[in-house]
Write an enzyme that holds these catalytic residues in place. Structure first.
Site, PDB file in Angstrom:
ATOM      1  N   SER A  38      39.450  39.830  42.356  1.00 34.07           N
ATOM      2  CA  SER A  38      40.374  40.752  43.580  1.00 34.07           C
ATOM      3  C   SER A  38      40.267  39.863  44.716  1.00 34.07           C
ATOM      4  CB  SER A  38      40.919  41.676  43.694  1.00 34.07           C
ATOM      5  OG  SER A  38      41.270  42.971  42.610  1.00 34.07           O
ATOM      6  N   ASN A  76      38.746  31.762  35.924  1.00 36.58           N
ATOM      7  CA  ASN A  76      38.110  32.643  34.804  1.00 36.58           C
ATOM      8  C   ASN A  76      40.147  32.843  34.514  1.00 36.58           C
ATOM      9  OD1 ASN A  76      38.100  33.891  32.781  1.00 36.58           O
ATOM     10  ND2 ASN A  76      37.106  35.175  33.423  1.00 36.58           N
ATOM     11  N   GLU A 122      30.362  41.454  40.765  1.00 34.15           N
ATOM     12  CA  GLU A 122      31.339  41.050  40.521  1.00 34.15           C
ATOM     13  C   GLU A 122      31.547  42.981  40.254  1.00 34.15           C
ATOM     14  OE1 GLU A 122      34.181  37.757  39.454  1.00 34.15           O
ATOM     15  OE2 GLU A 122      32.722  39.260  37.506  1.00 34.15           O
ATOM     16  N   HIS A 125      30.395  38.582  31.798  1.00 35.67           N
ATOM     17  CA  HIS A 125      31.723  38.922  32.624  1.00 35.67           C
ATOM     18  C   HIS A 125      31.610  40.771  31.962  1.00 35.67           C
ATOM     19  CE1 HIS A 125      35.444  39.660  33.559  1.00 35.67           C
ATOM     20  NE2 HIS A 125      35.791  38.596  34.721  1.00 35.67           N
ATOM     21  N   LYS A 162      40.910  33.757  31.504  1.00 37.71           N
ATOM     22  CA  LYS A 162      40.966  34.163  31.022  1.00 37.71           C
ATOM     23  C   LYS A 162      41.475  34.485  29.527  1.00 37.71           C
ATOM     24  CE  LYS A 162      39.672  38.098  34.851  1.00 37.71           C
ATOM     25  NZ  LYS A 162      40.003  38.808  34.977  1.00 37.71           N
ATOM     26  N   GLU A 189      34.093  42.110  31.597  1.00 38.23           N
ATOM     27  CA  GLU A 189      35.206  42.831  30.319  1.00 38.23           C
ATOM     28  C   GLU A 189      34.646  42.290  28.463  1.00 38.23           C
ATOM     29  OE1 GLU A 189      38.202  40.064  31.211  1.00 38.23           O
ATOM     30  OE2 GLU A 189      38.694  40.976  33.688  1.00 38.23           O
TER      31      GLU A 189
HETATM   32  C1  PEP Z   1      37.006  38.025  36.960  1.00 36.07           C
HETATM   33  O1  PEP Z   1      37.740  37.971  36.138  1.00 36.07           O
HETATM   34  O2  PEP Z   1      35.942  37.366  37.292  1.00 36.07           O
HETATM   35  C2  PEP Z   1      38.119  38.338  38.056  1.00 36.07           C
HETATM   36  C3  PEP Z   1      37.174  38.428  39.201  1.00 36.07           C
HETATM   37  O3  PEP Z   1      39.143  38.501  37.571  1.00 36.07           O
HETATM   38  P1  PEP Z   1      40.049  39.271  39.675  1.00 36.07           P
HETATM   39  O4  PEP Z   1      39.923  38.241  40.319  1.00 36.07           O
HETATM   40  O5  PEP Z   1      41.355  39.152  38.570  1.00 36.07           O
HETATM   41  O6  PEP Z   1      39.968  40.339  39.845  1.00 36.07           O
END
Ligand code: PEP
Length: 262
Positions: free
Chosen positions: A217, A13, A171, A99, A15, A101
């Site tokens: 992460s 992703n 997540e 998501h 973003k 965000e």
């Molecule tokens: C994500 O955006 O779904 C995500 C898991 O980001 P990150 O890997 O940067 O934590």
């Protein structure tokens, strides 16, 4: 038809990052590495503006394309929105829905997630539906209850056939973009719970072929131990997917775990 579960499913992703040139270059670099990680399903999820550039760069390869969001209507006076049929037209096979965000910054709710999931399925896309608790919910021991609620409201009422095209991404919100990863044990507890819920609602076959991703992460160093867990089928990668080498290393490490006994 029951979905066949192959090797690790690794989605990046991107973003709100990358111009057209950068996006095409990153996609080309991933495509070049694909022979090394050929047993993985690889999906790139660029911002809307770069979908066309990435579609060109991955053309003819095994890499698939996804989008970061969609609107639930097919077309009309919804300024700024993009519909499922438009994404299919642009070459997408997958779309993120809900998501964290979008939930935290843009007011997405379990109800909008449900509408978008249905719209994605209707358009012929596979929705990657994101669920996960915030830190206060984890600390209060409410992780599984929160995930249950998100699953029930976001996916409730889907047919078995539809469910077989849904991918669930667990997540934990406290692990996204923070550098703080859930331990393999913490992630597995929730993944096993999600699979149990799918089993209870749709039966063994649907549960066994369900793809449940972990996100938060993920990096090359934690890919192998996370993927070793029985119910982790792949990753939704944010920050680390902006570097082709790191992203491919995540796939490589997951594949190494996949080839060992789970
Ligand atoms: C994500 O955006 O779904 C995500 C898991 O980001 P990150 O890997 O940067 O934590």
């Amino acid at each position: 038809m029951t979905r066949e579960k192959k090797g690790p499913f690794i989605a990046g992703n991107w973003k709100m990052n990358l111009g057209l040139g950068e996006a095409a270059a990153l996609a080309r670099a991933v495509v070049e590495a694909v022979p090394e990680v050929g047993d993985c399903a690889i999906v790139l999820i660029p911002p809307f503006t770069a979908i066309g550039a990435v579609a060109g760069a991955i053309d003819g390869s095994a890499v698939a394309l996804g989008a970061q969001d969609l609107h639930w209507e097919k077309k009309g006076a919804y300024t700024g929105e993009i519909s499922g049929p438009m994404l299919v037209d642009a070459g997408c096979a997958y779309v993120l829905v809900g998501h964290s965000e979008r939930r935290q910054l843009f007011g997405e709710t379990d109800e909008t997630v449900a509408r978008k999931t249905r719209a994605a399925l209707e358009a012929g896309l596979s929705p990657i539906v994101c669920v996960g608790e915030v830190l206060e919910e984890r600390d209060a021991g409410r992780t599984l209850a929160r995930v249950d609620d998100q699953l029930a409201k976001g996916l409730g009422g889907l047919s078995k056939e539809d469910m077989e095209r849904v991918i669930v991404a667990y997540e934990p919100v406290w692990a996204i973009g923070t550098g703080r990863t859930a331990t393999p044990g913490q992630a597995e507890e929730v993944h096993a719970h999600i699979r149990d819920r799918i089993r209870a609602a749709y039966g063994n076959e649907a549960a066994d072929c369900a793809i449940i991703l972990y996100g938060g992460s993920v990096k090359p160093a934690n890919s192998h131990p996370l993927f070793k867990e029985k119910d982790i089928d792949g990753f939704l990668v944010g920050g680390a997917s902006l570097d082709a080498g790191g992203f491919v290393d995540i796939a490589r490490e997951a594949l190494r775990a996949h080839r060992e006994e789970k």
